[in-house]
Design a protein around this motif. Structure first.
Motif, mmCIF file in Angstrom:
data_model
loop_
_atom_site.group_PDB
_atom_site.id
_atom_site.type_symbol
_atom_site.label_atom_id
_atom_site.label_comp_id
_atom_site.label_asym_id
_atom_site.label_seq_id
_atom_site.Cartn_x
_atom_site.Cartn_y
_atom_site.Cartn_z
ATOM 1 N N UNK B 3 0.839 -1.198 0.000
ATOM 2 C CA UNK B 3 0.000 0.000 0.000
ATOM 3 C C UNK B 3 0.875 1.250 0.000
ATOM 4 N N UNK B 7 0.990 4.009 -2.928
ATOM 5 C CA UNK B 7 0.665 5.401 -2.597
ATOM 6 C C UNK B 7 1.843 6.308 -2.979
ATOM 7 N N UNK B 83 -12.935 9.888 1.340
ATOM 8 C CA UNK B 83 -12.842 8.634 0.600
ATOM 9 C C UNK B 83 -11.642 7.819 1.088
ATOM 10 N N UNK B 84 -10.553 8.499 1.393
ATOM 11 C CA UNK B 84 -9.371 7.814 1.939
ATOM 12 C C UNK B 84 -9.690 7.184 3.295
ATOM 13 N N UNK B 85 -10.417 7.912 4.107
ATOM 14 C CA UNK B 85 -10.733 7.405 5.445
ATOM 15 C C UNK B 85 -11.578 6.132 5.352
ATOM 16 N N UNK B 86 -12.580 6.185 4.476
ATOM 17 C CA UNK B 86 -13.461 5.022 4.304
ATOM 18 C C UNK B 86 -12.652 3.808 3.856
ATOM 19 N N UNK B 87 -11.627 4.049 3.055
ATOM 20 C CA UNK B 87 -10.838 2.940 2.535
ATOM 21 C C UNK B 87 -9.611 2.627 3.394
ATOM 22 N N UNK B 88 -9.574 3.213 4.576
ATOM 23 C CA UNK B 88 -8.551 2.834 5.547
ATOM 24 C C UNK B 88 -7.180 3.415 5.312
ATOM 25 N N UNK B 89 -7.101 4.498 4.572
ATOM 26 C CA UNK B 89 -5.791 5.123 4.343
ATOM 27 C C UNK B 89 -5.481 6.008 5.549
ATOM 28 N N UNK B 90 -4.398 5.717 6.262
ATOM 29 C CA UNK B 90 -4.151 6.451 7.509
ATOM 30 C C UNK B 90 -3.740 7.899 7.268
ATOM 31 N N UNK B 93 -0.113 8.614 6.423
ATOM 32 C CA UNK B 93 0.299 8.400 5.022
ATOM 33 C C UNK B 93 -0.098 9.591 4.172
#
Lengths: 305, 270
Positions: B3, B7, B83-90, B93
Protein backbone atom coordinates in the motif's frame (compact mmCIF):
# COMPACT_ATOMS: atom_id res chain seq x y z
CA UNK A 1 -35.86 -14.60 9.06
CA UNK A 2 -32.54 -13.07 8.09
CA UNK A 3 -30.29 -11.44 10.64
CA UNK A 4 -29.96 -7.69 10.86
CA UNK A 5 -26.60 -6.54 9.55
CA UNK A 6 -27.24 -2.86 10.26
CA UNK A 7 -28.86 -1.81 13.52
CA UNK A 8 -29.72 1.80 14.26
CA UNK A 9 -31.24 2.57 17.66
CA UNK A 10 -32.33 6.04 18.79
CA UNK A 11 -29.60 7.54 16.59
CA UNK A 12 -29.22 11.26 17.00
CA UNK A 13 -26.88 13.62 15.17
CA UNK A 14 -26.55 17.31 15.85
CA UNK A 15 -24.36 20.10 14.52
CA UNK A 16 -24.31 22.76 17.20
CA UNK A 17 -27.95 23.60 17.86
CA UNK A 18 -29.12 22.07 14.60
CA UNK A 19 -30.64 18.61 14.92
CA UNK A 20 -29.88 16.72 11.69
CA UNK A 21 -31.22 13.35 12.86
CA UNK A 22 -33.53 12.97 15.81
CA UNK A 23 -33.61 9.56 17.50
CA UNK A 24 -34.28 7.34 14.54
CA UNK A 25 -34.30 3.56 14.70
CA UNK A 26 -34.28 0.97 11.93
CA UNK A 27 -32.51 -2.17 10.92
CA UNK A 28 -31.38 -3.61 7.62
CA UNK A 29 -31.40 -7.36 7.03
CA UNK A 30 -28.50 -9.22 5.54
CA UNK A 31 -28.73 -9.35 1.74
CA UNK A 32 -31.38 -6.66 1.59
CA UNK A 33 -31.40 -3.60 -0.66
CA UNK A 34 -32.54 -0.83 1.63
CA UNK A 35 -33.54 2.53 0.21
CA UNK A 36 -33.00 5.67 2.23
CA UNK A 37 -35.16 8.44 0.82
CA UNK A 38 -35.88 11.99 1.79
CA UNK A 39 -35.68 15.54 0.56
CA UNK A 40 -32.43 17.48 0.92
CA UNK A 41 -31.68 18.24 4.56
CA UNK A 42 -33.85 15.40 5.88
CA UNK A 43 -30.91 13.67 7.56
CA UNK A 44 -30.00 11.01 4.96
CA UNK A 45 -26.39 12.05 4.55
CA UNK A 46 -25.80 12.37 8.30
CA UNK A 47 -27.21 8.88 8.79
CA UNK A 48 -25.18 7.39 5.97
CA UNK A 49 -21.97 9.13 7.00
CA UNK A 50 -22.37 8.01 10.59
CA UNK A 51 -22.88 4.41 9.44
CA UNK A 52 -19.77 4.78 7.27
CA UNK A 53 -17.73 5.95 10.24
CA UNK A 54 -17.27 9.48 8.91
CA UNK A 55 -19.25 11.11 11.72
CA UNK A 56 -19.67 10.28 15.38
CA UNK A 57 -23.27 10.07 16.61
CA UNK A 58 -24.45 12.36 19.40
CA UNK A 59 -26.77 9.74 20.80
CA UNK A 60 -28.10 6.25 20.35
CA UNK A 61 -26.19 3.36 18.89
CA UNK A 62 -25.13 2.19 15.45
CA UNK A 63 -23.90 -1.27 14.45
CA UNK A 64 -22.72 -2.39 11.03
CA UNK A 65 -22.00 -6.13 10.93
CA UNK A 66 -21.67 -5.94 14.71
CA UNK A 67 -19.11 -3.13 14.49
CA UNK A 68 -19.50 0.29 16.08
CA UNK A 69 -18.49 2.57 13.17
CA UNK A 70 -17.26 5.42 15.38
CA UNK A 71 -15.17 3.23 17.70
CA UNK A 72 -13.84 0.55 15.37
CA UNK A 73 -13.09 2.26 12.05
CA UNK A 74 -10.28 -0.15 11.14
CA UNK A 75 -12.56 -3.17 11.39
CA UNK A 76 -15.29 -1.31 9.57
CA UNK A 77 -13.27 -0.51 6.45
CA UNK A 78 -13.00 -4.16 5.41
CA UNK A 79 -16.71 -4.74 5.92
CA UNK A 80 -18.14 -1.78 4.02
CA UNK A 81 -17.81 -0.33 0.55
CA UNK A 82 -18.88 3.23 -0.15
CA UNK A 83 -19.60 4.99 -3.38
CA UNK A 84 -19.63 8.64 -2.46
CA UNK A 85 -21.78 11.12 -4.33
CA UNK A 86 -18.68 13.11 -5.17
CA UNK A 87 -16.25 10.45 -6.25
CA UNK A 88 -13.53 11.62 -3.90
CA UNK A 89 -10.47 10.89 -5.99
CA UNK A 90 -7.46 13.03 -6.86
CA UNK A 91 -7.91 14.62 -10.27
CA UNK A 92 -4.67 13.21 -11.68
CA UNK A 93 -5.26 9.57 -10.71
CA UNK A 94 -6.10 7.07 -13.46
CA UNK A 95 -8.68 4.27 -13.01
CA UNK A 96 -5.86 1.69 -13.05
CA UNK A 97 -3.90 3.58 -10.41
CA UNK A 98 -6.99 4.09 -8.27
CA UNK A 99 -7.77 0.38 -8.41
CA UNK A 100 -4.20 -0.53 -7.46
CA UNK A 101 -4.11 2.12 -4.76
CA UNK A 102 -7.38 1.28 -2.98
CA UNK A 103 -6.97 -2.49 -3.31
CA UNK A 104 -3.48 -2.23 -1.83
CA UNK A 105 -4.90 -0.52 1.26
CA UNK A 106 -7.60 -3.23 1.51
CA UNK A 107 -4.91 -5.86 1.01
CA UNK A 108 -6.75 -7.51 -1.90
CA UNK A 109 -5.80 -8.08 -5.53
CA UNK A 110 -6.83 -5.27 -7.90
CA UNK A 111 -10.12 -6.02 -9.69
CA UNK A 112 -9.46 -4.65 -13.17
CA UNK A 113 -12.29 -6.84 -14.45
CA UNK A 114 -14.71 -4.47 -12.72
CA UNK A 115 -13.37 -1.57 -14.78
CA UNK A 116 -14.00 -3.60 -17.93
CA UNK A 117 -17.47 -4.55 -16.80
CA UNK A 118 -18.43 -0.99 -15.99
CA UNK A 119 -17.34 0.20 -19.41
CA UNK A 120 -14.08 1.85 -18.39
CA UNK A 121 -11.71 -0.34 -20.38
CA UNK A 122 -10.95 2.48 -22.83
CA UNK A 123 -10.38 4.95 -20.00
CA UNK A 124 -8.09 2.98 -17.73
CA UNK A 125 -5.09 5.24 -18.43
CA UNK A 126 -7.01 8.53 -18.45
CA UNK A 127 -6.72 10.91 -15.55
CA UNK A 128 -9.78 11.21 -13.32
CA UNK A 129 -10.60 14.79 -14.31
CA UNK A 130 -10.82 13.75 -17.97
CA UNK A 131 -13.59 11.22 -17.23
CA UNK A 132 -17.24 12.17 -17.65
CA UNK A 133 -19.46 12.36 -14.59
CA UNK A 134 -20.93 8.96 -15.40
CA UNK A 135 -17.49 7.42 -15.81
CA UNK A 136 -16.38 8.92 -12.50
CA UNK A 137 -19.48 7.43 -10.85
CA UNK A 138 -18.76 4.02 -12.35
CA UNK A 139 -15.15 4.16 -11.20
CA UNK A 140 -16.38 5.04 -7.70
CA UNK A 141 -18.63 1.99 -7.76
CA UNK A 142 -15.88 -0.32 -9.03
CA UNK A 143 -13.61 0.83 -6.21
CA UNK A 144 -16.40 0.46 -3.64
CA UNK A 145 -17.00 -3.22 -4.48
CA UNK A 146 -13.43 -4.27 -5.32
CA UNK A 147 -12.76 -5.67 -1.84
CA UNK A 148 -16.04 -7.60 -1.79
CA UNK A 149 -17.68 -5.76 1.12
CA UNK A 150 -20.53 -7.19 3.19
CA UNK A 151 -22.35 -3.87 3.16
CA UNK A 152 -22.34 -1.44 0.25
CA UNK A 153 -23.44 2.17 0.63
CA UNK A 154 -24.49 3.84 -2.59
CA UNK A 155 -25.18 7.55 -2.61
CA UNK A 156 -27.02 8.60 -5.79
CA UNK A 157 -25.32 5.82 -7.77
CA UNK A 158 -27.10 6.45 -11.07
CA UNK A 159 -26.94 10.24 -11.11
CA UNK A 160 -25.51 11.29 -14.47
CA UNK A 161 -25.53 7.79 -15.95
CA UNK A 162 -26.92 6.92 -19.38
CA UNK A 163 -29.69 4.32 -19.67
CA UNK A 164 -27.44 1.41 -20.65
CA UNK A 165 -25.01 2.00 -17.80
CA UNK A 166 -27.86 2.46 -15.39
CA UNK A 167 -29.28 -0.93 -16.41
CA UNK A 168 -25.80 -2.47 -16.04
CA UNK A 169 -25.49 -0.93 -12.59
CA UNK A 170 -28.87 -2.30 -11.53
CA UNK A 171 -27.89 -5.75 -12.77
CA UNK A 172 -24.68 -5.47 -10.81
CA UNK A 173 -26.60 -4.49 -7.68
CA UNK A 174 -28.86 -7.52 -8.05
CA UNK A 175 -25.86 -9.77 -8.59
CA UNK A 176 -24.17 -8.38 -5.48
CA UNK A 177 -27.40 -8.90 -3.57
CA UNK A 178 -27.68 -12.50 -4.75
CA UNK A 179 -24.13 -13.03 -3.45
CA UNK A 180 -25.25 -11.85 -0.03
CA UNK A 181 -24.13 -8.21 -0.13
CA UNK A 182 -26.38 -5.81 1.72
CA UNK A 183 -26.92 -2.54 -0.11
CA UNK A 184 -27.99 0.75 1.41
CA UNK A 185 -29.16 2.99 -1.38
CA UNK A 186 -29.65 6.72 -0.92
CA UNK A 187 -31.34 8.20 -3.96
CA UNK A 188 -33.66 10.90 -5.18
CA UNK A 189 -34.76 8.64 -8.02
CA UNK A 190 -38.05 7.20 -6.77
CA UNK A 191 -38.44 4.84 -9.72
CA UNK A 192 -35.03 3.39 -8.94
CA UNK A 193 -35.82 3.07 -5.25
CA UNK A 194 -39.14 1.38 -6.01
CA UNK A 195 -37.61 -0.99 -8.53
CA UNK A 196 -34.49 -1.93 -6.61
CA UNK A 197 -35.28 -1.71 -2.91
CA UNK A 198 -36.68 -4.51 -0.78
CA UNK A 199 -37.56 -1.93 1.83
CA UNK A 200 -37.33 1.83 2.04
CA UNK A 201 -37.32 4.39 4.82
CA UNK A 202 -38.44 7.94 4.16
CA UNK A 203 -36.82 10.61 6.28
CA UNK A 204 -38.37 13.98 6.77
CA UNK A 205 -37.39 16.74 9.18
CA UNK A 206 -34.79 14.56 10.92
CA UNK A 207 -37.15 11.66 11.57
CA UNK A 208 -38.27 8.50 9.79
CA UNK A 209 -41.85 9.09 8.72
CA UNK A 210 -42.42 5.71 7.15
CA UNK A 211 -40.59 2.46 6.61
CA UNK A 212 -41.55 -0.71 4.77
CA UNK A 213 -41.59 -2.35 1.36
CA UNK A 214 -42.43 -0.05 -1.55
CA UNK A 215 -45.78 -1.89 -1.86
CA UNK A 216 -46.58 -1.35 1.81
CA UNK A 217 -45.69 2.32 1.62
CA UNK A 218 -47.68 3.03 -1.52
CA UNK A 219 -50.66 1.15 -0.05
CA UNK A 220 -50.79 3.33 3.06
CA UNK A 221 -51.33 6.63 1.29
CA UNK A 222 -54.55 8.34 0.32
CA UNK A 223 -54.91 5.30 -1.95
CA UNK A 224 -56.08 6.77 -5.21
CA UNK A 225 -55.63 4.36 -8.10
CA UNK A 226 -55.55 5.95 -11.52
CA UNK A 227 -57.86 4.35 -14.14
CA UNK A 228 -57.41 5.60 -17.71
CA UNK A 229 -59.99 4.51 -20.31
CA UNK A 230 -60.28 5.13 -24.06
CA UNK A 231 -63.33 4.01 -26.05
CA UNK A 232 -64.35 3.90 -29.71
CA UNK A 233 -67.31 6.34 -29.47
CA UNK A 234 -66.19 8.41 -26.48
CA UNK A 235 -69.18 7.37 -24.40
CA UNK A 236 -67.28 8.43 -21.26
CA UNK A 237 -66.61 11.94 -22.45
CA UNK A 238 -69.62 13.30 -20.53
CA UNK A 239 -67.96 14.35 -17.30
CA UNK A 240 -71.31 14.38 -15.51
CA UNK A 241 -71.26 10.57 -15.49
CA UNK A 242 -70.26 9.36 -12.03
CA UNK A 243 -68.85 6.00 -10.99
CA UNK A 244 -68.56 4.45 -7.53
CA UNK A 245 -65.50 5.27 -5.38
CA UNK A 246 -64.23 7.86 -7.87
CA UNK A 247 -63.13 11.03 -6.17
CA UNK A 248 -61.75 12.91 -9.18
CA UNK A 249 -62.03 12.59 -12.92
CA UNK A 250 -60.58 14.34 -15.91
CA UNK A 251 -60.07 13.96 -19.68
CA UNK A 252 -56.69 13.99 -21.37
CA UNK A 253 -55.60 12.90 -24.88
CA UNK A 254 -58.88 11.04 -25.60
CA UNK A 255 -58.57 9.20 -22.28
CA UNK A 256 -61.05 9.58 -19.46
CA UNK A 257 -59.10 9.42 -16.24
CA UNK A 258 -60.60 8.44 -12.87
CA UNK A 259 -58.98 8.41 -9.42
CA UNK A 260 -60.58 5.62 -7.43
CA UNK A 261 -60.31 4.49 -3.83
CA UNK A 262 -61.70 1.03 -4.65
CA UNK A 263 -60.66 -0.20 -8.04
CA UNK A 264 -62.97 -3.26 -8.43
CA UNK A 265 -66.39 -1.56 -8.35
CA UNK A 266 -65.07 1.41 -10.33
CA UNK A 267 -63.77 -0.68 -13.25
CA UNK A 268 -66.92 -2.87 -13.26
CA UNK A 269 -69.14 0.21 -13.44
CA UNK A 270 -67.07 1.76 -16.22
CA UNK A 271 -67.23 -1.40 -18.35
CA UNK A 272 -70.97 -1.72 -17.73
CA UNK A 273 -71.42 1.91 -18.79
CA UNK A 274 -69.48 1.34 -22.03
CA UNK A 275 -71.53 -1.77 -22.90
CA UNK A 276 -74.82 -0.07 -22.04
CA UNK A 277 -74.02 2.77 -24.44
CA UNK A 278 -73.08 0.42 -27.31
CA UNK A 279 -69.51 1.64 -27.20
CA UNK A 280 -66.38 -0.52 -27.36
CA UNK A 281 -63.23 -0.41 -25.23
CA UNK A 282 -59.93 0.46 -26.94
CA UNK A 283 -57.62 0.78 -23.93
CA UNK A 284 -57.88 0.52 -20.15
CA UNK A 285 -54.95 1.17 -17.83
CA UNK A 286 -54.87 0.82 -14.08
CA UNK A 287 -51.96 2.43 -12.27
CA UNK A 288 -51.53 2.10 -8.56
CA UNK A 289 -49.92 5.07 -6.79
CA UNK A 290 -46.16 5.02 -7.31
CA UNK A 291 -43.57 5.45 -4.60
CA UNK A 292 -42.96 8.90 -6.04
CA UNK A 293 -46.64 9.82 -5.58
CA UNK A 294 -46.51 8.56 -2.01
CA UNK A 295 -43.20 10.32 -1.36
CA UNK A 296 -44.60 13.61 -2.63
CA UNK A 297 -47.71 13.12 -0.53
CA UNK A 298 -45.65 12.47 2.59
CA UNK A 299 -43.13 15.22 2.04
CA UNK A 300 -45.76 17.79 1.04
CA UNK A 301 -47.92 17.01 4.04
CA UNK A 302 -44.87 16.85 6.30
CA UNK A 303 -43.53 20.14 5.07
CA UNK A 304 -46.94 21.75 5.53
CA UNK A 305 -47.16 20.60 9.16
CA UNK B 1 4.16 -2.20 2.46
CA UNK B 2 2.47 -2.75 -0.89
CA UNK B 3 0.00 0.00 0.00
CA UNK B 4 2.80 2.38 0.93
CA UNK B 5 4.67 1.68 -2.33
CA UNK B 6 1.51 2.17 -4.39
CA UNK B 7 0.67 5.40 -2.60
CA UNK B 8 4.25 6.67 -2.90
CA UNK B 9 4.43 5.79 -6.62
CA UNK B 10 1.14 7.56 -7.31
CA UNK B 11 2.13 10.69 -5.40
CA UNK B 12 5.53 10.77 -7.12
CA UNK B 13 3.92 10.57 -10.57
CA UNK B 14 1.48 13.30 -9.53
CA UNK B 15 4.46 15.56 -8.81
CA UNK B 16 5.32 15.41 -12.51
CA UNK B 17 1.86 14.94 -14.04
CA UNK B 18 0.19 17.83 -12.25
CA UNK B 19 1.19 21.03 -14.05
CA UNK B 20 1.28 23.17 -10.88
CA UNK B 21 3.43 20.65 -9.05
CA UNK B 22 5.70 20.24 -12.07
CA UNK B 23 6.17 24.00 -12.02
CA UNK B 24 6.91 24.10 -8.29
CA UNK B 25 9.08 20.99 -8.20
CA UNK B 26 11.16 21.54 -11.33
CA UNK B 27 10.45 24.41 -13.70
CA UNK B 28 10.37 27.32 -11.26
CA UNK B 29 13.42 26.33 -9.15
CA UNK B 30 15.53 25.35 -12.14
CA UNK B 31 14.43 28.38 -14.18
CA UNK B 32 15.15 30.69 -11.26
CA UNK B 33 18.52 28.99 -10.73
CA UNK B 34 19.54 29.64 -14.33
CA UNK B 35 18.27 33.21 -14.22
CA UNK B 36 20.02 34.01 -10.96
CA UNK B 37 23.19 32.26 -12.08
CA UNK B 38 23.41 34.28 -15.28
CA UNK B 39 22.11 37.62 -13.98
CA UNK B 40 23.15 37.84 -10.32
CA UNK B 41 26.38 35.96 -10.93
CA UNK B 42 27.41 38.77 -13.30
CA UNK B 43 26.30 41.63 -11.03
CA UNK B 44 27.40 40.22 -7.68
CA UNK B 45 30.48 37.95 -7.94
CA UNK B 46 30.11 36.82 -4.29
CA UNK B 47 26.83 35.14 -5.23
CA UNK B 48 28.91 32.57 -7.11
CA UNK B 49 30.00 31.08 -3.75
CA UNK B 50 26.40 30.88 -2.53
CA UNK B 51 24.91 29.56 -5.76
CA UNK B 52 24.65 25.89 -4.83
CA UNK B 53 23.36 26.18 -1.22
CA UNK B 54 21.14 29.20 -2.02
CA UNK B 55 19.53 27.60 -5.06
CA UNK B 56 19.08 24.26 -3.30
CA UNK B 57 17.37 26.01 -0.38
CA UNK B 58 15.26 28.00 -2.84
CA UNK B 59 14.24 24.78 -4.62
CA UNK B 60 13.30 23.19 -1.31
CA UNK B 61 11.18 26.19 -0.28
CA UNK B 62 9.44 26.39 -3.65
CA UNK B 63 8.58 22.71 -3.89
CA UNK B 64 7.46 22.44 -0.26
CA UNK B 65 5.95 25.78 0.77
CA UNK B 66 4.39 26.54 -2.61
CA UNK B 67 3.73 22.96 -3.71
CA UNK B 68 2.53 20.90 -0.75
CA UNK B 69 -0.14 22.87 1.19
CA UNK B 70 -2.65 23.67 -1.56
CA UNK B 71 -3.18 20.09 -2.79
CA UNK B 72 -3.78 19.06 0.84
CA UNK B 73 -6.42 21.77 1.31
CA UNK B 74 -8.07 20.93 -2.01
CA UNK B 75 -8.11 17.21 -1.25
CA UNK B 76 -9.77 17.86 2.09
CA UNK B 77 -12.32 20.30 0.65
CA UNK B 78 -13.16 18.00 -2.29
CA UNK B 79 -13.91 14.98 -0.12
CA UNK B 80 -10.82 13.02 -1.14
CA UNK B 81 -9.74 12.53 2.47
CA UNK B 82 -13.23 11.22 3.30
CA UNK B 83 -12.84 8.63 0.60
CA UNK B 84 -9.37 7.81 1.94
CA UNK B 85 -10.73 7.41 5.45
CA UNK B 86 -13.46 5.02 4.30
CA UNK B 87 -10.84 2.94 2.53
CA UNK B 88 -8.55 2.83 5.55
CA UNK B 89 -5.79 5.12 4.34
CA UNK B 90 -4.15 6.45 7.51
CA UNK B 91 -3.76 10.17 8.08
CA UNK B 92 -0.04 9.77 8.59
CA UNK B 93 0.30 8.40 5.02
CA UNK B 94 -1.79 11.26 3.65
CA UNK B 95 0.58 13.76 5.26
CA UNK B 96 3.97 12.11 5.07
CA UNK B 97 3.91 10.52 1.60
CA UNK B 98 3.45 13.79 -0.37
CA UNK B 99 6.32 15.28 1.66
CA UNK B 100 8.53 12.26 0.95
CA UNK B 101 7.80 12.28 -2.78
CA UNK B 102 8.49 16.02 -2.87
CA UNK B 103 11.83 15.31 -1.22
CA UNK B 104 12.61 12.80 -3.97
CA UNK B 105 11.82 15.43 -6.62
CA UNK B 106 14.01 17.85 -4.68
CA UNK B 107 16.85 15.37 -4.62
CA UNK B 108 16.73 15.26 -8.43
CA UNK B 109 16.71 19.07 -8.63
CA UNK B 110 19.54 19.32 -6.09
CA UNK B 111 21.64 16.88 -8.13
CA UNK B 112 21.01 18.96 -11.28
CA UNK B 113 22.01 22.18 -9.49
CA UNK B 114 25.13 20.79 -7.81
CA UNK B 115 26.23 19.07 -11.02
CA UNK B 116 25.72 22.01 -13.37
CA UNK B 117 26.53 25.07 -11.22
CA UNK B 118 30.32 24.51 -11.30
CA UNK B 119 30.20 24.10 -15.08
CA UNK B 120 27.79 26.94 -15.87
CA UNK B 121 28.66 29.52 -13.22
CA UNK B 122 32.01 28.42 -11.84
CA UNK B 123 30.31 27.86 -8.49
CA UNK B 124 32.30 26.00 -5.82
CA UNK B 125 31.06 22.50 -5.00
CA UNK B 126 30.52 21.32 -1.42
CA UNK B 127 33.65 20.24 0.37
CA UNK B 128 31.87 17.86 2.70
CA UNK B 129 29.29 15.77 0.83
CA UNK B 130 27.91 13.77 3.79
CA UNK B 131 27.23 17.03 5.65
CA UNK B 132 25.73 18.54 2.49
CA UNK B 133 23.31 15.64 2.28
CA UNK B 134 22.58 15.91 6.02
CA UNK B 135 21.76 19.62 5.81
CA UNK B 136 19.74 19.04 2.64
CA UNK B 137 17.70 16.37 4.47
CA UNK B 138 17.23 18.61 7.52
CA UNK B 139 16.07 21.54 5.39
CA UNK B 140 13.71 19.36 3.36
CA UNK B 141 12.22 17.88 6.54
CA UNK B 142 11.84 21.32 8.17
CA UNK B 143 10.22 22.94 5.14
CA UNK B 144 8.20 19.80 4.35
CA UNK B 145 6.88 19.71 7.91
CA UNK B 146 5.89 23.38 7.92
CA UNK B 147 4.22 22.98 4.53
CA UNK B 148 2.18 19.98 5.62
CA UNK B 149 1.21 21.83 8.79
CA UNK B 150 0.07 24.84 6.74
CA UNK B 151 -2.03 22.51 4.57
CA UNK B 152 -3.63 20.97 7.64
CA UNK B 153 -4.55 24.19 9.44
CA UNK B 154 -5.50 26.37 6.46
CA UNK B 155 -9.25 26.58 5.97
CA UNK B 156 -8.95 27.56 2.30
CA UNK B 157 -6.55 27.95 -0.61
CA UNK B 158 -6.48 31.70 -0.04
CA UNK B 159 -5.27 31.26 3.54
CA UNK B 160 -2.78 28.65 2.38
CA UNK B 161 -1.14 31.17 0.08
CA UNK B 162 -1.00 33.72 2.89
CA UNK B 163 0.61 31.35 5.41
CA UNK B 164 3.05 29.96 2.83
CA UNK B 165 4.12 33.44 1.73
CA UNK B 166 4.57 34.43 5.35
CA UNK B 167 7.46 31.96 5.45
CA UNK B 168 8.55 32.09 1.81
CA UNK B 169 8.93 35.83 1.22
CA UNK B 170 10.93 36.70 4.40
CA UNK B 171 13.12 33.69 3.67
CA UNK B 172 13.92 35.13 0.25
CA UNK B 173 14.72 38.56 1.69
CA UNK B 174 16.54 37.84 4.96
CA UNK B 175 17.13 34.08 4.80
CA UNK B 176 20.66 34.39 3.48
CA UNK B 177 19.80 33.42 -0.08
CA UNK B 178 20.26 36.82 -1.73
CA UNK B 179 21.89 38.74 1.09
CA UNK B 180 24.47 37.22 3.47
CA UNK B 181 23.28 36.86 7.07
CA UNK B 182 26.22 38.90 8.39
CA UNK B 183 25.02 41.96 6.48
CA UNK B 184 21.74 42.04 8.39
CA UNK B 185 21.25 44.34 11.43
CA UNK B 186 21.38 42.37 14.68
CA UNK B 187 17.63 42.54 15.36
CA UNK B 188 16.81 41.50 11.81
CA UNK B 189 19.31 38.68 12.16
CA UNK B 190 17.53 37.35 15.23
CA UNK B 191 14.20 37.46 13.40
CA UNK B 192 15.83 35.76 10.42
CA UNK B 193 16.86 32.91 12.68
CA UNK B 194 13.17 32.04 13.02
CA UNK B 195 13.25 30.98 9.35
CA UNK B 196 14.34 27.54 8.14
CA UNK B 197 16.16 29.17 5.19
CA UNK B 198 18.51 31.07 7.53
CA UNK B 199 19.28 27.94 9.53
CA UNK B 200 19.81 25.96 6.32
CA UNK B 201 22.20 28.52 4.77
CA UNK B 202 24.14 28.75 8.05
CA UNK B 203 24.45 24.94 8.25
CA UNK B 204 25.41 24.60 4.57
CA UNK B 205 28.08 27.28 4.94
CA UNK B 206 29.51 25.95 8.19
CA UNK B 207 29.32 22.22 7.55
CA UNK B 208 29.28 21.55 3.83
CA UNK B 209 30.70 24.47 1.82
CA UNK B 210 33.92 25.04 3.79
CA UNK B 211 32.96 28.56 4.81
CA UNK B 212 32.44 30.23 8.16
CA UNK B 213 29.08 29.86 9.85
CA UNK B 214 27.47 32.92 11.42
CA UNK B 215 26.25 30.91 14.42
CA UNK B 216 26.42 27.28 15.50
CA UNK B 217 25.96 25.16 12.33
CA UNK B 218 25.22 21.99 14.30
CA UNK B 219 22.69 24.01 16.26
CA UNK B 220 21.07 24.85 12.93
CA UNK B 221 20.98 21.17 11.96
CA UNK B 222 19.37 20.27 15.28
CA UNK B 223 16.87 23.12 14.88
CA UNK B 224 15.94 22.04 11.35
CA UNK B 225 15.40 18.38 12.24
CA UNK B 226 13.55 19.11 15.50
CA UNK B 227 11.26 21.69 13.94
CA UNK B 228 10.55 19.41 10.99
CA UNK B 229 9.64 16.44 13.16
CA UNK B 230 7.60 18.67 15.49
CA UNK B 231 5.74 20.11 12.49
CA UNK B 232 4.85 16.63 11.21
CA UNK B 233 3.72 15.58 14.70
CA UNK B 234 1.55 18.71 15.01
CA UNK B 235 0.13 18.14 11.53
CA UNK B 236 -0.88 14.57 12.40
CA UNK B 237 -2.40 15.78 15.67
CA UNK B 238 -4.33 18.66 14.10
CA UNK B 239 -5.38 16.74 10.98
CA UNK B 240 -9.08 16.69 10.11
CA UNK B 241 -10.64 14.46 7.46
CA UNK B 242 -12.95 17.15 6.21
CA UNK B 243 -13.80 20.71 7.09
CA UNK B 244 -17.54 20.10 7.50
CA UNK B 245 -18.59 19.28 11.02
CA UNK B 246 -15.51 17.26 11.87
CA UNK B 247 -13.98 18.00 15.22
CA UNK B 248 -10.29 18.81 15.22
CA UNK B 249 -8.28 17.52 18.17
CA UNK B 250 -6.75 20.85 19.05
CA UNK B 251 -6.90 24.54 18.22
CA UNK B 252 -5.11 25.54 15.04
CA UNK B 253 -3.07 28.06 17.06
CA UNK B 254 -1.13 25.06 18.35
CA UNK B 255 0.59 25.04 14.96
CA UNK B 256 2.63 28.03 16.17
CA UNK B 257 4.48 25.62 18.46
CA UNK B 258 6.52 24.78 15.38
CA UNK B 259 8.46 27.99 16.08
CA UNK B 260 9.69 26.67 19.44
CA UNK B 261 12.87 24.99 18.14
CA UNK B 262 13.82 28.19 16.29
CA UNK B 263 13.24 30.35 19.39
CA UNK B 264 15.16 27.86 21.52
CA UNK B 265 17.92 27.86 18.89
CA UNK B 266 18.34 31.64 19.20
CA UNK B 267 19.03 31.27 22.92
CA UNK B 268 21.00 28.04 22.81
CA UNK B 269 23.05 28.18 19.62
CA UNK B 270 23.64 31.87 18.74
Amino acid sequence: MKNSIIEVKDFRKTYGDFVAVDKISFDVKQGEIFGLLGPNGAGKTSTLESLEGLRAPNGGSLRVAGIDPAREPRKLRNVIGVQLQSSGLPESITPDEAMNFFCAYHDVKPRFDLLERLGLSEKRKDQFYKLSTGQQQRLGLALAVAHDPQVLFLDEPTAGLDVATRVELHEMMRELQSNGTTIVLATHDMAEAEEMSDRVAILLNSKIVTIGTPMEITATGAGFTKVSVRTQSSSLSNTDTSFPFVSQQTVKDEYSIYFSTDIGPTVSAIIAHIETHGDSLIDLRVERPSLEDRFLEITTNGAAQ
Amino acid sequence: MNAFINHFAFEFRTGIRNKTLLLMNYLFPLGFYLLMGFVLGGINPTFREDTIPAMVVFAIMTATLLGIPDPLVNARENGIFRSYKINGIPSISILVIPALTTMLHLLIVAVVITATAPLLFDAPQPVNWPNFILVFAGTAIACGGISVLIGVVSPSSRMTVMWSQLVFLPSMVVGGLMLPYRMLPEAAGKIAQLLPATQAMNAFNGLAMGRTADFSPWGSVITLFTSGLLAFALAVYLFSWDSRNTARRGHTALALLVLLPYVAGIFLFS
